[in-house]
Design an enzyme around this catalytic site. Structure first.
Site, PDB file in Angstrom:
ATOM      1  N   GLU A   1       0.817  -1.213   0.000  1.00 31.12           N
ATOM      2  CA  GLU A   1       0.000   0.000   0.000  1.00 31.12           C
ATOM      3  C   GLU A   1       0.858   1.274   0.000  1.00 31.12           C
ATOM      4  O   GLU A   1       0.386   2.354   0.368  1.00 31.12           O
ATOM      5  CB  GLU A   1      -0.930  -0.015   1.211  1.00 31.12           C
ATOM      6  CG  GLU A   1      -1.910  -1.172   1.195  1.00 31.12           C
ATOM      7  CD  GLU A   1      -2.741  -1.227   2.451  1.00 31.12           C
ATOM      8  OE1 GLU A   1      -3.719  -0.471   2.541  1.00 31.12           O
ATOM      9  OE2 GLU A   1      -2.411  -2.017   3.349  1.00 31.12           O
TER      10      GLU A   1
ATOM     11  N   SER B   1      -6.656  -2.308   1.871  1.00 38.55           N
ATOM     12  CA  SER B   1      -7.017  -1.781   0.554  1.00 38.55           C
ATOM     13  C   SER B   1      -7.459  -2.881  -0.406  1.00 38.55           C
ATOM     14  O   SER B   1      -7.311  -2.758  -1.620  1.00 38.55           O
ATOM     15  CB  SER B   1      -5.846  -0.994  -0.053  1.00 38.55           C
ATOM     16  OG  SER B   1      -5.506   0.090   0.771  1.00 38.55           O
TER      17      SER B   1
ATOM     18  N   TYR C   1      -9.139   3.331  -5.087  1.00 36.26           N
ATOM     19  CA  TYR C   1      -8.093   4.340  -5.260  1.00 36.26           C
ATOM     20  C   TYR C   1      -7.883   4.825  -6.689  1.00 36.26           C
ATOM     21  O   TYR C   1      -7.266   5.858  -6.892  1.00 36.26           O
ATOM     22  CB  TYR C   1      -6.770   3.789  -4.714  1.00 36.26           C
ATOM     23  CG  TYR C   1      -6.863   3.511  -3.235  1.00 36.26           C
ATOM     24  CD1 TYR C   1      -7.022   4.545  -2.320  1.00 36.26           C
ATOM     25  CD2 TYR C   1      -6.823   2.216  -2.745  1.00 36.26           C
ATOM     26  CE1 TYR C   1      -7.131   4.301  -0.968  1.00 36.26           C
ATOM     27  CE2 TYR C   1      -6.924   1.954  -1.386  1.00 36.26           C
ATOM     28  CZ  TYR C   1      -7.076   3.006  -0.512  1.00 36.26           C
ATOM     29  OH  TYR C   1      -7.193   2.746   0.830  1.00 36.26           O
TER      30      TYR C   1
ATOM     31  N   ASP D   1     -15.850  -0.499   9.362  1.00 33.96           N
ATOM     32  CA  ASP D   1     -16.619  -0.952   8.202  1.00 33.96           C
ATOM     33  C   ASP D   1     -17.649  -1.986   8.638  1.00 33.96           C
ATOM     34  O   ASP D   1     -17.322  -2.909   9.400  1.00 33.96           O
ATOM     35  CB  ASP D   1     -15.697  -1.564   7.155  1.00 33.96           C
ATOM     36  CG  ASP D   1     -14.607  -0.610   6.701  1.00 33.96           C
ATOM     37  OD1 ASP D   1     -14.719   0.600   6.959  1.00 33.96           O
ATOM     38  OD2 ASP D   1     -13.631  -1.083   6.082  1.00 33.96           O
TER      39      ASP D   1
ATOM     40  N   GLU E   1     -14.429  -4.720   9.561  1.00 29.65           N
ATOM     41  CA  GLU E   1     -13.027  -4.372   9.774  1.00 29.65           C
ATOM     42  C   GLU E   1     -12.929  -3.090  10.603  1.00 29.65           C
ATOM     43  O   GLU E   1     -13.816  -2.231  10.544  1.00 29.65           O
ATOM     44  CB  GLU E   1     -12.334  -4.157   8.419  1.00 29.65           C
ATOM     45  CG  GLU E   1     -10.840  -3.941   8.481  1.00 29.65           C
ATOM     46  CD  GLU E   1     -10.193  -3.908   7.106  1.00 29.65           C
ATOM     47  OE1 GLU E   1      -9.023  -3.486   7.024  1.00 29.65           O
ATOM     48  OE2 GLU E   1     -10.855  -4.280   6.115  1.00 29.65           O
TER      49      GLU E   1
ATOM     50  N   ASN F   1     -10.121  -0.223  10.786  1.00 33.89           N
ATOM     51  CA  ASN F   1      -8.895   0.237  10.135  1.00 33.89           C
ATOM     52  C   ASN F   1      -8.311   1.382  10.953  1.00 33.89           C
ATOM     53  O   ASN F   1      -8.903   2.463  11.024  1.00 33.89           O
ATOM     54  CB  ASN F   1      -9.219   0.693   8.708  1.00 33.89           C
ATOM     55  CG  ASN F   1      -7.992   0.899   7.867  1.00 33.89           C
ATOM     56  OD1 ASN F   1      -6.989   1.434   8.336  1.00 33.89           O
ATOM     57  ND2 ASN F   1      -8.062   0.492   6.619  1.00 33.89           N
TER      58      ASN F   1
END
Length: 359
Positions: free
Chosen positions: A13, A192, A265, A307, A319, A321
């Site tokens: 990432e 990601s 992204y 999430d 998740e 993060n």
């Protein structure tokens, strides 16, 4: 006040970290803060980079930290706050006193507690989660275990290590049958959506495991949940107060299997980001409650993005993060902007929290 902005890093990432740094460099209040841009190369070298947001902006050519021969050095001990830089010719100069580090690092060797531990060794205040929360949040297996222990719903899963893969192969399909098909196969310690595959049938399992094990030595196989994909952003409370939670954003999948790297992204088609999401007052209140509980369950500090899947049975955490990407198209700043906090205000608040957090 001087902020050392750490970005890049050794994980897959790397470019997303650079893109987030671009946003921060362009928005940070230069009347309040001096910034030292410390780019970490893919090989792990700490380099002094240009203070130029455009240099690291996200585009079809993913940004990267180039090794320019400089080496940024942290203090010799916790008794000093002075950082230095050695140029390509070997001459060393002072970068001055650093008040706080801002490690915008995603994935292993940055988001997982490693850099956080290094900063603590030298007594350097920093933005974001501490060593334990960073490590736990980075590892999806342990995130789920902690959340489950706290009574927070998570999707059923099976964890497989690289050492176990061959010995479990003969009975693996039968072992996974209780989870149902399709399944999601993902690295335990990557973000990601790197290395993540949606597997519709047993025939696709081996290839999905190969992709996930290419990123990590531990892999999760998860039940696929049916529901709305919603997220919210969290900021730690001030002075021991409760975590603050934004309004919700929603990821609407219209033409892809799931919210993958390209959609997150590279603005690939097939995904619509809706913020604020349409939720009832009761649903938003419950989401905020669970998000704050999840943040506390892993020992969060500074910030996080939580999430969820909103299923027929309620919210299920997917998740937590601890250092979410906040590029211009990322959900973390979108949720706070929709909650009345601008991007520059968000950066200022994160720096303030970093300075105030007791480690």
């Amino acid at each position: 006040m001087t902020v050392a902005l750490l970005f890049g890093g050794r994980s897959s990432e790397h470019s997303i970290s650079c893109a987030t740094a671009s946003g921060v460099l362009g928005a940070i209040d230069r009347e309040r803060y001096d910034v030292i841009p410390v780019g970490i190369t893919r090989e792990g070298a700490f380099t002094l980079q240009p203070d130029d947001p455009a240099r690291f902006a996200l585009s079809s050519d993913l940004p990267e930290v180039i090794d320019n021969g400089t080496r940024v050095r942290l203090p010799d001990s916790a008794a000093s706050s002075e950082w230095t830089v050695t140029d390509a010719a070997g001459a060393t100069t002072s970068l001055g006193t650093v008040d706080v580090a801002f490690p915008i690092l995603h994935g292993p060797f940055g988001e997982d507690g490693t850099v956080q531990g290094m900063l603590e060794l030298f007594g350097i205040p920093y933005v974001g989660a501490g060593v334990l929360a960073s490590a736990a949040g980075m590892d999806k297996h342990f995130t789920k275990s902690l959340l489950q222990h706290a009574g927070i719903p998570v999707a059923d899963w099976v964890t497989i290590t690289a050492d176990e893969r061959e010995s479990r192969r003969p009975g693996l399909v039968e072992e996974l049958e209780p989870l149902g098909w399709p399944l999601f196969v993902k690295p335990a310690r990557a973000g990601s959506s790197v290395g993540v595959t949606r597997v519709a049938a047993p025939e696709g399992l081996d290839a999905a495991l190969d992709a996930a094990f290419a990123e990590d030595s531990r892999v999760l196989v998860e039940r696929a949940l049916v529901g709305r994909e919603v997220e919210c952003a969290v900021l730690a409370g001030r002075n021991g107060g409760a975590p603050r939670v934004s309004v919700a954003g929603e990821i609407v999948v219209t033409g892809r299997d799931f919210y993958d790297f390209e959609a997150k992204y590279l603005d690939a088609p097939g995904i619509e980001l809706v913020c604020p999401a349409v939720l009832s007052d009761a649903e938003l209140a419950e989401m905020r409650r669970v998000a704050a509980a999840a943040f506390d369950a892993i020992g969060g500090a500074g910030l996080a993005r939580v999430d969820f899947f909103l299923t027929d049975d309620g919210f299920v955490v997917n998740e937590v993060n601890t250092m979410p990407g906040f590029t211009p198209i990322s959900m973390f700043p979108k949720c706070w902007i929709a909650s009345g906090v601008s991007y520059p205000e968000l950066i200022d608040e994160l720096i303030t929290l970093g300075l105030e957090t007791a480690r």
